[in-house]
Design an enzyme around this catalytic site. Structure first.
Site, PDB file in Angstrom:
ATOM      1  N   HIS A   2      13.533 -17.230   1.653  1.00  0.00           N
ATOM      2  CA  HIS A   2      13.716 -16.143   0.679  1.00  0.00           C
ATOM      3  C   HIS A   2      14.128 -16.690  -0.689  1.00  0.00           C
ATOM      4  O   HIS A   2      15.329 -16.808  -0.958  1.00  0.00           O
ATOM      5  CB  HIS A   2      14.802 -15.186   1.159  1.00  0.00           C
ATOM      6  CG  HIS A   2      14.423 -14.392   2.359  1.00  0.00           C
ATOM      7  ND1 HIS A   2      13.911 -13.119   2.278  1.00  0.00           N
ATOM      8  CD2 HIS A   2      14.459 -14.698   3.676  1.00  0.00           C
ATOM      9  CE1 HIS A   2      13.658 -12.666   3.500  1.00  0.00           C
ATOM     10  NE2 HIS A   2      13.985 -13.607   4.367  1.00  0.00           N
TER      11      HIS A   2
ATOM     12  N   CYS B  84       8.619 -14.718   3.621  1.00  0.00           N
ATOM     13  CA  CYS B  84       9.044 -14.575   5.015  1.00  0.00           C
ATOM     14  C   CYS B  84       7.971 -13.861   5.837  1.00  0.00           C
ATOM     15  O   CYS B  84       6.932 -14.449   6.098  1.00  0.00           O
ATOM     16  CB  CYS B  84      10.414 -13.901   5.085  1.00  0.00           C
ATOM     17  SG  CYS B  84      11.302 -14.402   6.565  1.00  0.00           S
TER      18      CYS B  84
ATOM     19  N   GLU C  42      14.165 -15.200  -3.402  1.00  0.00           N
ATOM     20  CA  GLU C  42      14.823 -14.150  -4.207  1.00  0.00           C
ATOM     21  C   GLU C  42      16.344 -14.214  -4.131  1.00  0.00           C
ATOM     22  O   GLU C  42      17.029 -13.728  -5.032  1.00  0.00           O
ATOM     23  CB  GLU C  42      14.318 -12.759  -3.792  1.00  0.00           C
ATOM     24  CG  GLU C  42      14.771 -12.232  -2.421  1.00  0.00           C
ATOM     25  CD  GLU C  42      13.885 -12.682  -1.265  1.00  0.00           C
ATOM     26  OE1 GLU C  42      13.211 -13.719  -1.394  1.00  0.00           O
ATOM     27  OE2 GLU C  42      13.906 -12.007  -0.213  1.00  0.00           O
TER      28      GLU C  42
ATOM     29  N   LEU D 283      29.031   4.533  -7.822  1.00  0.00           N
ATOM     30  CA  LEU D 283      29.351   4.488  -9.249  1.00  0.00           C
ATOM     31  C   LEU D 283      29.100   3.100  -9.828  1.00  0.00           C
ATOM     32  O   LEU D 283      29.191   2.904 -11.032  1.00  0.00           O
ATOM     33  CB  LEU D 283      30.815   4.886  -9.490  1.00  0.00           C
ATOM     34  CG  LEU D 283      31.168   6.340  -9.175  1.00  0.00           C
ATOM     35  CD1 LEU D 283      32.643   6.597  -9.488  1.00  0.00           C
ATOM     36  CD2 LEU D 283      30.293   7.293  -9.966  1.00  0.00           C
TER      37      LEU D 283
ATOM     38  N   THR E  39      39.088  12.851 -11.844  1.00  0.00           N
ATOM     39  CA  THR E  39      39.724  11.540 -12.013  1.00  0.00           C
ATOM     40  C   THR E  39      41.231  11.648 -11.809  1.00  0.00           C
ATOM     41  O   THR E  39      41.848  10.819 -11.130  1.00  0.00           O
ATOM     42  CB  THR E  39      39.398  10.969 -13.405  1.00  0.00           C
ATOM     43  OG1 THR E  39      38.001  10.763 -13.473  1.00  0.00           O
ATOM     44  CG2 THR E  39      40.129   9.665 -13.676  1.00  0.00           C
ATOM     45  N   GLN E  40      41.834  12.702 -12.380  1.00  0.00           N
ATOM     46  CA  GLN E  40      43.280  12.877 -12.186  1.00  0.00           C
ATOM     47  C   GLN E  40      43.612  12.963 -10.699  1.00  0.00           C
ATOM     48  O   GLN E  40      44.567  12.354 -10.219  1.00  0.00           O
ATOM     49  CB  GLN E  40      43.746  14.166 -12.880  1.00  0.00           C
ATOM     50  CG  GLN E  40      43.622  14.147 -14.399  1.00  0.00           C
ATOM     51  CD  GLN E  40      44.096  15.463 -15.000  1.00  0.00           C
ATOM     52  OE1 GLN E  40      45.095  16.030 -14.560  1.00  0.00           O
ATOM     53  NE2 GLN E  40      43.375  15.946 -15.998  1.00  0.00           N
TER      54      GLN E  40
ATOM     55  N   LYS F 146      39.474  16.286 -14.551  1.00  0.00           N
ATOM     56  CA  LYS F 146      40.278  16.667 -13.380  1.00  0.00           C
ATOM     57  C   LYS F 146      39.966  15.839 -12.127  1.00  0.00           C
ATOM     58  O   LYS F 146      40.896  15.380 -11.447  1.00  0.00           O
ATOM     59  CB  LYS F 146      40.106  18.177 -13.098  1.00  0.00           C
ATOM     60  CG  LYS F 146      41.118  18.735 -12.111  1.00  0.00           C
ATOM     61  CD  LYS F 146      42.514  18.869 -12.694  1.00  0.00           C
ATOM     62  CE  LYS F 146      42.636  20.176 -13.440  1.00  0.00           C
ATOM     63  NZ  LYS F 146      43.815  20.405 -14.172  1.00  0.00           N
TER      64      LYS F 146
ATOM     65  N   ARG G 273      13.356 -14.976  12.677  1.00  0.00           N
ATOM     66  CA  ARG G 273      13.413 -15.475  14.034  1.00  0.00           C
ATOM     67  C   ARG G 273      12.121 -16.225  14.382  1.00  0.00           C
ATOM     68  O   ARG G 273      12.134 -17.195  15.099  1.00  0.00           O
ATOM     69  CB  ARG G 273      13.553 -14.267  14.980  1.00  0.00           C
ATOM     70  CG  ARG G 273      14.462 -14.482  16.159  1.00  0.00           C
ATOM     71  CD  ARG G 273      14.572 -13.213  17.001  1.00  0.00           C
ATOM     72  NE  ARG G 273      15.430 -12.194  16.394  1.00  0.00           N
ATOM     73  CZ  ARG G 273      16.755 -12.249  16.381  1.00  0.00           C
ATOM     74  NH1 ARG G 273      17.386 -13.286  16.889  1.00  0.00           N
ATOM     75  NH2 ARG G 273      17.460 -11.274  15.824  1.00  0.00           N
TER      76      ARG G 273
HETATM   77  N1  GLN Z   1      10.278 -10.491  11.198  1.00  0.00           N
HETATM   78  C1  GLN Z   1      10.039 -11.834  10.812  1.00  0.00           C
HETATM   79  C2  GLN Z   1      10.868 -12.815  11.630  1.00  0.00           C
HETATM   80  O1  GLN Z   1      11.872 -12.458  12.187  1.00  0.00           O
HETATM   81  C3  GLN Z   1      10.254 -12.028   9.322  1.00  0.00           C
HETATM   82  C4  GLN Z   1      11.647 -11.773   8.851  1.00  0.00           C
HETATM   83  C5  GLN Z   1      11.784 -11.575   7.371  1.00  0.00           C
HETATM   84  O2  GLN Z   1      10.799 -11.251   6.678  1.00  0.00           O
HETATM   85  N2  GLN Z   1      12.969 -11.729   6.831  1.00  0.00           N
HETATM   86  O3  GLN Z   1      10.533 -13.978  11.712  1.00  0.00           O
END
Ligand code: GLN
Length: 537
Positions: free
Chosen positions: A510, A384, A512, A17, A194-195, A192, A465
């Site tokens: 990242h 990434c 973002e 929701l 919601t009640q 109803k 990683r």
């Molecule tokens: N799989 C890749 C790594 O582990 C990239 C990870 C990702 O895009 N967040 O390095």
């Protein structure tokens, strides 16, 4: 203000929701009134964090500065409030039990039988109050995941009941978010469910103070009165939340409904200023009145589920507003791309973003998409795994290193241009063991990133990683793939660019996760701007 006050948000009738958006919108309004607010999410599942969850299960995994792998709602909190969150803002049942069991093993319970009540509930209450006790906030909003009546939510609901009592009058309140379904055959909105849901909450000893009602149609005055009467709340505490065209409209909708006012009244906060949403409304005006359009291809393998790339999609909204263009994102499944259809699939776009990801599935399609963007001088942003694919593409097609790959995809590749660092090689646990959270990066001043950040020392969030393999750096740089961002502590390459290309950037981190309404991310702003220029060619 004196001590911290607490707002709990529970959900009823149905999941999905939008508790997170309601919590973030209320927080935004209270922040706009001069209060210091943070939001916390309690998730009733047993995973210690969502880091080990597949995006199909739970959408994107959001990462904080302190390296917590968290629920995607924390992304909304940061995007709305422009205040960083941390591990303390997301707690799961797994984490609660882990910590209680660790204490039990250390003998901290002094021979007592360890039980849900009081040990688990005490741990939950402590986790809720950590943020309040920091002294940094006037108000902590705690969102309880799941729906009331769920077995796994019970310890959380009981903890809220106890805390409400312990905190005393005017120091906490409970907002219950429910659904008012519309029966088209009867032409009626139904109260109803919601009640019943309010009643279920009462069976656990909690009286909701405010009802926020998700609905597709306006709630009439008489319907609000009926809900108030049967659910035991004041009429002005029945808040309509009608479907919005954008989540960024919800704070204003809640303002019109008076959600912030009722909350302040119930918490007895008298010194709040009038809400100042000027910056927010400027963003909305630009977002809603674009003067152009750019089309970006989002190449990923989880594209069926919009939530998988939540932060990327929101970053495009922020960057579109800055550039006064509408960013139309065309999601393209990387598994469907190959050399024979890549032209057809990417033609007509103005930019290509190759998304983060894990594992082998779909990577060859991503590499084809990188090649297309590079060869067609189309703006490219690799995030990434997307950056890693750019390095692989360049190694294979420009350096001629046949079979170049990441050791994540091919352990025995003759050219491991992306590989594991020594310290990652011996790790066998999957949870919380990646390079996570904020890491420093120094930029080359005279590069795309050096120019758009406006600073050469930056910090960005990581979650991976595998790393750029320095053994190939000289060859790659000589061939034209420049390393323009370096981690000053480890020397790791974090950013690659092609100076011969109008806008080709791959980042190991990242961006973002750090784009907010108040602070759109420079990389997305720069990328959308480049795509806009490309669209005019
Ligand atoms: N799989 C890749 C790594 O582990 C990239 C990870 C990702 O895009 N967040 O390095």
């Amino acid at each position: 203000m004196g001590t911290t006050k607490y707002i709990f948000v529970t959900g009823g009738v149905s999941s999905s929701l939008g508790k997170g958006i309601i919590a973030a919108s209320l927080a935004k309004l209270l922040q706009a009134r001069g209060l210091r607010v943070t939001i916390q999410k309690l998730d009733p599942y047993i995973n210690v964090d969502p880091g080990t969850l597949n995006p199909y299960e739970h959408g994107e995994c959001y990462v904080t500065d302190d390296g917590a792998e968290t629920d995607l709602d924390l992304g909304h909190y940061e995007r709305f409030l422009n205040v960083p969150t941390s591990q303390a803002n997301n707690v799961t049942t797994g984490r609660i039990y882990q910590s209680v069991i660790e204490k039990e093993r250390k003998g901290e319970f002094l021979g007592k039988t360890v039980q849900v009540i009081p040990h688990i509930t005490n741990e939950i209450k402590e986790r809720i109050q950590i943020l309040g006790n920091s002294g940094d906030y006037d108000i902590v909003i705690t969102e309880i995941g799941g729906t009331v009546g769920d077995i796994e939510s019970l310890p959380y609901i009981e903890s809220v009941r106890q805390l409400k009592w312990e905190l005393g009058e005017h120091n906490s309140l409970v907002i219950h978010l429910t659904l008012i379904p519309y029966l088209s055959a009867a032409g009626e909105l139904k109260t109803k469910p919601t009640q019943h849901s309010v009643k279920t909450l009462m069976e656990s000893g909690i009286q909701a103070d405010i009802l926020v009602c998700r609905t597709e149609h306006e709630l009439s005055d008489s319907l609000k009165r009926k809900l108030a009467l049967f659910c035991n709340v004041e009429k002005e505490a029945v808040i309509q939340s009608i479907d919005a065209t954008t989540i960024y409209d919800v704070p204003n909708m809640m303002l019109d409904e008076g959600l912030d006012k009722v909350a302040l009244k119930k918490l007895d906060i008298k010194n709040a200023s009038d809400p100042n949403l000027d910056g927010w409304n400027e963003f909305l005006a630009r977002h809603k009145n674009p003067s152009g359009e750019v089309r970006i291809g989002l190449i990923g393998k989880y594209v069926e589920l919009q939530d998988s790339y939540k932060s990327i999609l929101e970053s495009f909204i922020h960057a579109g507003a800055v550039n006064e263009v509408k960013v139309k994102v065309k999601s393209i499944h990387s598994e469907h791309i190959d050399a024979s259809n890549v032209n057809e699939l990417l033609e007509g776009l103005h930019g290509v973003l190759v998304a983060p990801g894990f594992g082998e599935r779909g990577v060859e399609g991503k590499i084809e998409a990188v090649r297309y963007a590079r060869e067609h001088k189309m703006p490219f942003l690799g995030i990434c795994l997307g950056m890693q694919m750019a390095v692989i593409e360049y190694s294979r097609n420009i350096l001629g290193l046949e079979g170049a790959n990441s050791t994540e995809m091919d352990e025995f590749t003759p050219h491991p241009v992306i590989s594991l660092m020594e310290e990652q090689k011996h790790i066998t646990d999957m949870g919380g063991t990646m390079r996570l959270g904020a890491w420093k990066c120094d930029l080359e001043a005279n590069s795309i990133v050096g120019k758009i950040y406006g600073d050469i020392h930056i910090e960005e969030r990581h979650r991976h990683r595998y790393e750029y393999n320095d053994a190939y750096r000289d060859a790659l740089e000589e061939a034209g793939l420049r390393a323009t961002g370096i981690n000053p502590d480890t020397g790791l390459v974090e950013i690659v660019e092609i100076p011969e290309h109008p806008w080709f950037v791959g980042v190991q981190y990242h961006p973002e996760y750090k784009s907010t309404v108040a602070n759109p991310h420079p990389l997305f702003v720069g990328f959308v701007n480049a795509a806009h220029q490309f669209s005019k060619q």
